[in-house]
Structure formats: structure tokens, C-alpha cells
Design a protein around this motif. Structure first.
Motif, mmCIF file in Angstrom:
data_model
loop_
_atom_site.group_PDB
_atom_site.id
_atom_site.type_symbol
_atom_site.label_atom_id
_atom_site.label_comp_id
_atom_site.label_asym_id
_atom_site.label_seq_id
_atom_site.Cartn_x
_atom_site.Cartn_y
_atom_site.Cartn_z
ATOM 1 N N LEU A 34 6.819 18.525 6.336
ATOM 2 C CA LEU A 34 7.953 17.622 6.171
ATOM 3 C C LEU A 34 8.950 18.284 5.226
ATOM 4 C CD1 LEU A 34 6.165 14.169 5.748
ATOM 5 C CD2 LEU A 34 7.425 14.981 7.748
ATOM 6 N N VAL A 35 10.224 18.236 5.569
ATOM 7 C CA VAL A 35 11.210 18.957 4.763
ATOM 8 C C VAL A 35 12.311 18.062 4.216
ATOM 9 C CG1 VAL A 35 10.807 21.145 5.956
ATOM 10 C CG2 VAL A 35 12.555 19.579 6.819
ATOM 11 N N ASP A 36 12.392 16.820 4.700
ATOM 12 C CA ASP A 36 13.488 15.962 4.258
ATOM 13 C C ASP A 36 13.001 14.524 4.151
ATOM 14 O OD1 ASP A 36 16.768 16.216 4.148
ATOM 15 O OD2 ASP A 36 16.084 14.211 4.732
ATOM 16 N N ILE A 37 13.482 13.828 3.135
ATOM 17 C CA ILE A 37 13.067 12.444 2.913
ATOM 18 C C ILE A 37 13.459 11.544 4.086
ATOM 19 C CG2 ILE A 37 15.165 11.791 1.681
ATOM 20 C CD1 ILE A 37 13.429 10.066 -0.153
ATOM 21 N N PHE A 86 10.890 13.590 13.407
ATOM 22 C CA PHE A 86 9.577 14.042 12.953
ATOM 23 C C PHE A 86 8.739 14.369 14.179
ATOM 24 C CE2 PHE A 86 9.753 9.459 13.343
ATOM 25 C CZ PHE A 86 8.696 9.189 14.195
ATOM 26 N N ARG A 87 7.589 14.977 13.947
ATOM 27 C CA ARG A 87 6.686 15.306 15.049
ATOM 28 C C ARG A 87 5.581 14.261 15.166
ATOM 29 N NH1 ARG A 87 4.760 21.149 13.525
ATOM 30 N NH2 ARG A 87 4.486 20.036 11.559
ATOM 31 N N HIS A 118 0.826 -1.207 0.000
ATOM 32 C CA HIS A 118 0.000 0.000 0.000
ATOM 33 C C HIS A 118 0.862 1.260 0.000
ATOM 34 C CE1 HIS A 118 -3.583 -2.418 0.766
ATOM 35 N NE2 HIS A 118 -2.852 -3.092 1.632
ATOM 36 N N ASN A 119 0.329 2.304 -0.605
ATOM 37 C CA ASN A 119 1.021 3.584 -0.655
ATOM 38 C C ASN A 119 0.350 4.571 0.295
ATOM 39 O OD1 ASN A 119 2.973 5.485 -2.044
ATOM 40 N ND2 ASN A 119 1.041 6.546 -2.412
ATOM 41 N N ILE A 120 1.158 5.268 1.082
ATOM 42 C CA ILE A 120 0.653 6.295 1.992
ATOM 43 C C ILE A 120 1.030 7.653 1.413
ATOM 44 C CG2 ILE A 120 0.734 7.242 4.325
ATOM 45 C CD1 ILE A 120 1.527 4.479 5.330
ATOM 46 N N ASP A 121 0.034 8.435 1.080
ATOM 47 C CA ASP A 121 0.243 9.739 0.454
ATOM 48 C C ASP A 121 0.329 10.821 1.526
ATOM 49 O OD1 ASP A 121 0.313 12.016 -1.061
ATOM 50 O OD2 ASP A 121 -1.641 11.728 -2.016
ATOM 51 N N LEU A 122 1.489 11.456 1.631
ATOM 52 C CA LEU A 122 1.700 12.526 2.606
ATOM 53 C C LEU A 122 1.736 13.893 1.933
ATOM 54 C CD1 LEU A 122 4.464 10.880 4.849
ATOM 55 C CD2 LEU A 122 1.989 10.878 5.187
ATOM 56 N N GLY A 123 1.111 14.000 0.782
ATOM 57 C CA GLY A 123 1.145 15.245 0.029
ATOM 58 C C GLY A 123 0.609 16.441 0.789
#
Length: 207
Positions: free
Chosen positions: A130-133, A186-187, A120-125
């Protein structure tokens, strides 16, 4: 006020946000920032009013309070004394399957705004801060790590707090069975956002 005269509260199921915004802060500690124009109704409930004048911000809180006192609001508050109960969600571990093919766990970041979690793909668009992979990579593994706390009783908030507590105590490498050097912090809200976007997520509600 005019609409309240036309449609009485007992016939209107929707409560205007202006009638809940103070309770939201007082009862739950949640602040609200509104960017609006043409509505002075919020002067009565605002702690701070900032006005953009020639592209520069100016604190006009005192002026807004004078205006609110001068022109009394005629509408009737409909929000009640308290904000109300929030029904929290309990994520169920069986809905998190990171396997793909012969691999029991297959999790990877596909750029800054996408996580491949099993099949499955989780879209965080829409998770814009978020600033860094490396953050995305850590979040992907943190989702799987979080399943150890999904016992059918813990709320999502409690699960996220448990993961962050482990990271604070042991470092980001706690998320992986082996040391890695490409994680970034991350937060909690970003981990929660990623979990909420997993299509297979199943939850049960808990007051």
C-alpha cells in the motif's frame, strides 16, 4: 535424504515444501520465488535460477540444470502427484459491525496502515505494498460494501472478485453512498488481507 533414512514418511506429518512446489504451480497456478543460499535441492524443480554475483543478478538456470543432472538427488519425493484440496473460507456477514456509538456506520483510515472499522482497529502494517492513504480509505469502505455479497455461501475469493467487478464497472465511488474524491485503487489481495485482519471475523469452511 539422510533425514528421510532416519525418519520415515509414515512417522513424519510434515511434507517438505520442495515436494509440493511443482504441484502448487501446476494445479493452482501459484508461482514461488525463493531467496535461499546453500541449498541445491531446488535445482531439480526450479524453472529459473538467478544468482547474485557482485550485487548483480545473473541467469544461471542452464548451469543449475547441468549441475542437477550431474549430481542426482538421492531424496525421495514425498509430495504426491497433486497439491491437494484447499479448504476455502466463507465470511459471515454478522461478524462485520461498522457501528460506533450512535452512528450505524463509522469507518475511517488512521494513516496508511490502519483502518478504524466501527469499534475495531484493522492493522495493515504487514500489507507492505500500500502506498497511499487513499487506498486504505477505499479498502475500509470496500470491507463494508463487501458484506452485501456475504450470503453464507460465497467464498472470500468470490466476494473480493464481486467487489472488484463492481469497481471496474462503476468506478470507486460505488463504495460510498455519496461521491468522494479521495479513493485510490487497491488490489484484491489487499482487500482480502484487510478482511482477514478484522478481529471479529467469523467464517465457515467450504471445500
Amino acid at each position: 535424504h539422510r533425514m528421510q533414512e532416519l525418519v520415515s514418511k509414515d512417522k513424519e506429518p510434515i511434507t517438505p515444501f520442495i515436494d509440493k512446489v511443482r504441484q502448487l504451480y501446476r494445479d493452482l497456478g501459484v508461482s514461488t520465488i525463493l531467496v535461499i543460499g546453500g541449498s541445491g535441492d531446488y535445482f531439480d524443480v526450479a524453472d529459473c535460477v538467478i544468482c547474485m554475483v557482485e550485487y548483480k543478478p545473473h541467469d544461471l538456470t542452464e548451469q543449475a540444470r547441468v549441475i542437477a543432472e550431474k549430481y542426482k538427488a538421492e531424496r525421495k519425493p514425498e509430495g504426491g502427484e497433486y497439491f491437494g484440496r484447499i479448504t476455502e473460507r466463507v465470511p459471515l456477514a454478522h461478524s462485520f459491525d461498522p457501528s460506533k456509538g450512535k452512528r450505524e456506520v463509522k469507518i475511517s483510515s488512521k494513516g496508511l496502515q490502519s483502518i478504524a472499522f466501527g469499534t475495531h482497529n484493522i492493522d495493515l502494517g504487514a500489507v507492505e505494498q500500500l502506498v497511499d492513504i487513499s487506498q486504505t480509505r477505499a479498502i475500509g469502505d470496500a470491507i463494508y460494501y463487501a458484506t452485501r455479497y456475504m450470503d453464507g455461501r460465497r467464498r472470500l475469493r468470490e466476494i473480493v472478485e464481486a467487489v472488484l467487478s463492481d469497481i471496474e464497472e462503476k468506478g470507486l465511488d460505488v463504495l460510498s453512498p455519496r461521491p468522494v474524491g479521495d479513493y485510490a485503487r487497491f488490489r484484491g489481495l489487499e482487500l482480502a488481507a484487510a478482511i482477514n485482519r478484522l478481529r471479529t471475523l467469523s467464517v465457515r469452511q467450504r471445500p
